[in-house]
Write a protein that holds these residues in place. Structure first.
Motif, PDB file in Angstrom:
ATOM      1  N   ILE A   1       2.738   1.158  -7.581  1.00 35.22           N
ATOM      2  CA  ILE A   1       1.504   0.368  -7.618  1.00 35.22           C
ATOM      3  C   ILE A   1       0.289   1.282  -7.563  1.00 35.22           C
ATOM      4  O   ILE A   1      -0.701   1.082  -8.287  1.00 35.22           O
ATOM      5  N   ALA A   2       0.344   2.311  -6.707  1.00 40.63           N
ATOM      6  CA  ALA A   2      -0.777   3.251  -6.611  1.00 40.63           C
ATOM      7  C   ALA A   2      -1.011   3.959  -7.938  1.00 40.63           C
ATOM      8  O   ALA A   2      -2.160   4.132  -8.374  1.00 40.63           O
ATOM      9  N   ALA A   3       0.067   4.389  -8.604  1.00 39.99           N
ATOM     10  CA  ALA A   3      -0.067   5.044  -9.906  1.00 39.99           C
ATOM     11  C   ALA A   3      -0.642   4.072 -10.933  1.00 39.99           C
ATOM     12  O   ALA A   3      -1.474   4.459 -11.773  1.00 39.99           O
ATOM     13  N   ALA A   4      -0.211   2.802 -10.880  1.00 34.14           N
ATOM     14  CA  ALA A   4      -0.726   1.804 -11.823  1.00 34.14           C
ATOM     15  C   ALA A   4      -2.219   1.584 -11.630  1.00 34.14           C
ATOM     16  O   ALA A   4      -2.975   1.443 -12.608  1.00 34.14           O
TER      17      ALA A   4
ATOM     18  N   THR B   1       0.807  -1.215   0.000  1.00 33.82           N
ATOM     19  CA  THR B   1       0.000   0.000   0.000  1.00 33.82           C
ATOM     20  C   THR B   1       0.841   1.266   0.000  1.00 33.82           C
ATOM     21  O   THR B   1       0.345   2.338  -0.354  1.00 33.82           O
ATOM     22  N   SER B   2       2.116   1.186   0.399  1.00 37.09           N
ATOM     23  CA  SER B   2       2.969   2.370   0.403  1.00 37.09           C
ATOM     24  C   SER B   2       3.789   2.502  -0.867  1.00 37.09           C
ATOM     25  O   SER B   2       4.583   3.435  -0.993  1.00 37.09           O
ATOM     26  N   ASN B   3       3.601   1.600  -1.811  1.00 38.07           N
ATOM     27  CA  ASN B   3       4.355   1.633  -3.066  1.00 38.07           C
ATOM     28  C   ASN B   3       3.688   2.607  -4.030  1.00 38.07           C
ATOM     29  O   ASN B   3       2.573   2.387  -4.499  1.00 38.07           O
ATOM     30  N   GLY B   4       4.384   3.708  -4.344  1.00 42.69           N
ATOM     31  CA  GLY B   4       3.822   4.727  -5.223  1.00 42.69           C
ATOM     32  C   GLY B   4       3.613   4.228  -6.636  1.00 42.69           C
ATOM     33  O   GLY B   4       2.673   4.653  -7.329  1.00 42.69           O
TER      34      GLY B   4
ATOM     35  N   THR C   1       1.427  19.270 -13.087  1.00 44.24           N
ATOM     36  CA  THR C   1       2.161  18.003 -13.197  1.00 44.24           C
ATOM     37  C   THR C   1       1.625  17.042 -12.145  1.00 44.24           C
ATOM     38  O   THR C   1       1.462  17.420 -10.994  1.00 44.24           O
ATOM     39  N   ASP C   2       1.348  15.821 -12.562  1.00 45.83           N
ATOM     40  CA  ASP C   2       0.856  14.802 -11.633  1.00 45.83           C
ATOM     41  C   ASP C   2       2.043  14.082 -11.024  1.00 45.83           C
ATOM     42  O   ASP C   2       2.684  13.237 -11.661  1.00 45.83           O
ATOM     43  N   ILE C   3       2.367  14.412  -9.776  1.00 42.61           N
ATOM     44  CA  ILE C   3       3.559  13.863  -9.127  1.00 42.61           C
ATOM     45  C   ILE C   3       3.444  12.356  -8.928  1.00 42.61           C
ATOM     46  O   ILE C   3       4.435  11.626  -9.048  1.00 42.61           O
ATOM     47  N   ALA C   4       2.232  11.863  -8.643  1.00 45.23           N
ATOM     48  CA  ALA C   4       2.068  10.419  -8.405  1.00 45.23           C
ATOM     49  C   ALA C   4       2.383   9.630  -9.671  1.00 45.23           C
ATOM     50  O   ALA C   4       3.128   8.635  -9.636  1.00 45.23           O
TER      51      ALA C   4
ATOM     52  N   ASN D   1      -4.724   6.849  -2.037  1.00 43.84           N
ATOM     53  CA  ASN D   1      -4.013   6.267  -3.178  1.00 43.84           C
ATOM     54  C   ASN D   1      -4.776   5.145  -3.850  1.00 43.84           C
ATOM     55  O   ASN D   1      -4.706   4.994  -5.076  1.00 43.84           O
ATOM     56  N   PHE D   2      -5.504   4.346  -3.071  1.00 41.97           N
ATOM     57  CA  PHE D   2      -6.172   3.178  -3.644  1.00 41.97           C
ATOM     58  C   PHE D   2      -7.696   3.296  -3.661  1.00 41.97           C
ATOM     59  O   PHE D   2      -8.371   2.377  -4.107  1.00 41.97           O
TER      60      PHE D   2
END
Length: 463
Positions: A38-41, A33-36, A156-159, A329-330
């Motif tokens: 994976i969240a972006a994907a 859950t803290s992996n950016g 700009t989308d930082i995520a 994020n999710f």
């Protein structure tokens, strides 16, 4: 014939192994859950699903569902908003709360606490905001244009961008990621200011006064060193209601709330170690190995008192971030992507979309304007001696950052929904945003892979 002895089952060992597996599963879940990346994907998949659904017979039903009104009524006072407004105005305020927490973290212990060190990426962000807006205006000031959408290509989308950079591994230096993170935070600050100043409604003086009163209460809580996060959240909810009715975009309530959350601990950390040592000795004295824990009231009461103190070690800023980050994020961002990326091309004229000055302004403004602004301002400031590139960052990395800057999904779609009223203009802007995000990610990744060498791992002598 002798029977083999039955195996001895050590229940304590089994219980310990079960506990270890439980903690391993918890650690794996937290790592996921803290992996950016994976969240972006997940957000990308939600956007792709939205585009697919928007071009199927299910589009009308989905669109009608998000137009459904929800509301509350207390006595003679009632309020309602559609599900789409609930996502874009309320849930995105929680996202802005997380953005504000990251901003305060950077101002407290991060890059923004050293203005001189942060000046280069922050001024580069100004270039990355100004040039896309100028390109958009140049293409939309003529007949048939929509100049009021000038802010759409500036974000700009930082995520997304950091997620793509993470996929590139060691090709992107850690110092480059820090440079880009600082740039993106400054970019978010500018976008927040633009939303507040240019894309609000006609302000309501009474509701503005009520919003100001909530901010005063937040400041008073901070000054009184109130460390219970729930009081800030309650006042923040009232602030959101006031700002929603004031004409100022309600999502900004999240940023304001974050800036008042205490970033200090409620506990004297220098005395914590000795206090914990004393408590550990006390717990050891009252613990009875022969009794069930439920029957050991003295032990559980003292353990609970330690737990309450340890809970207050983390500042409210950290506790709130931990509570909402996974949900944002999710949950929130994928839902926002699904609601707002529904680009229905059925019955639309692709040639008309491509010829629309809004499409060209948003696409070229972000795809060309972002790299020109970021790289150009950085080059100018370095050449005149105002600043130096961070240690470990070269011009190839800066060019890669500039190309990735055109990846502007979340903020751009949010601003597009505020800037345009015509459905045709919204469709053109969303098509341009999606196309530019894909193009910027592809070109930026290709450049970094082609221009940078993969770090060579040192050979290990087997002897």
């Amino acid at each position: 014939m002798t029977q083999s002895p039955e195996p001895i089952i050590n229940e304590e060992i089994i219980a310990e192994e079960v506990q270890v597996r439980r903690f391993e599963r918890r650690d794996a879940r937290q790592e996921f859950t803290s992996n950016g990346t994976i969240a972006a994907a997940v957000m990308v998949l939600a956007a792709i699903l939205a585009v697919i659904v928007a071009n199927t017979p299910a589009y009308e039903a989905v669109h009608h569902f998000f137009e459904t009104s929800i509301g509350v009524s207390i006595g003679g006072v009632s309020a309602s908003l559609t599900l789409e407004e609930f996502v874009n105005d309320f849930l995105m305020a929680i996202f802005f709360l997380l953005v504000g927490i990251e901003l305060k973290y950077e101002m407290t212990v991060g890059q923004l606490r050293r203005p001189r060190q942060a000046a280069l990426p922050m001024l580069a962000a100004v270039g990355g905001v100004a040039v896309p807006s100028l390109i958009y205006l140049a293409l939309n000031l003529g007949k048939g244009g929509a100049p009021h959408g000038w802010a759409v290509p500036m974000a700009t989308d930082i995520a997304f961008a950091l997620g793509i950079m993470s996929l590139l591994g060691d090709r992107v230096k850690p110092a480059t990621k820090v440079f880009f993170s600082t740039l993106a935070i400054a970019d978010d600050i500018l976008a927040i200011i633009v939303i507040a100043v240019f894309y609000g409604q006609t302000p309501s003086i009474p509701w503005l006064a009520a919003s100001l009163g909530c901010i005063v209460v937040l400041a008073a809580l901070h000054r009184m060193r109130a460390f219970a996060a729930r009081w800030y959240i309650i006042v923040g909810l009232v602030l959101w209601v006031c700002m929603f009715n004031s004409g100022i975009h309600a999502t900004l309530a999240g940023v304001i709330l974050a800036l008042f959350l205490p970033a200090k601990s409620d506990i004297r950390l220098d005395a914590l170690r000795d206090w914990l040592g004393d408590k550990a000795d006390l717990l050891e004295d009252v613990y009875d190995e022969e009794s069930h824990v439920l029957g050991q009231h003295d032990f559980t009461e003292k353990a609970h008192s330690v737990e309450r103190v340890m809970h207050r070690v983390a500042p409210p800023l950290v506790r709130v971030e931990s509570a909402i980050s996974t949900f944002v994020n999710f949950g929130i961002l994928p839902l926002f992507a699904f609601v707002n990326a529904q680009v229905c091309l059925v019955g639309a004229d692709p040639a008309a979309i491509l010829a629309d000055p809004v499409t060209r302004g948003v696409f070229l403004g972000a795809f060309l304007g972002k790299p020109i602004g970021i790289i150009g301002v950085t080059f100018l400031l370095v050449k005149i001696g105002f600043a130096k590139l961070p240690k470990g960052v070269d011009w190839k990395q800066i060019i890669g950052v500039g190309l990735m800057g055109g990846l502007g999904f979340t903020m751009s779609i949010l601003i597009a929904g505020l800037a345009f009223v015509s459905e045709a203009e919204v469709l053109a802007a969303k098509c341009a945003i999606l196309a530019c995000s894909i193009a910027s990610a592809a070109v930026g990744s290709a450049f970094i892979l082609a221009a940078t060498k993969k770090p060579v791992e040192p050979e290990v002598d087997e002897d």
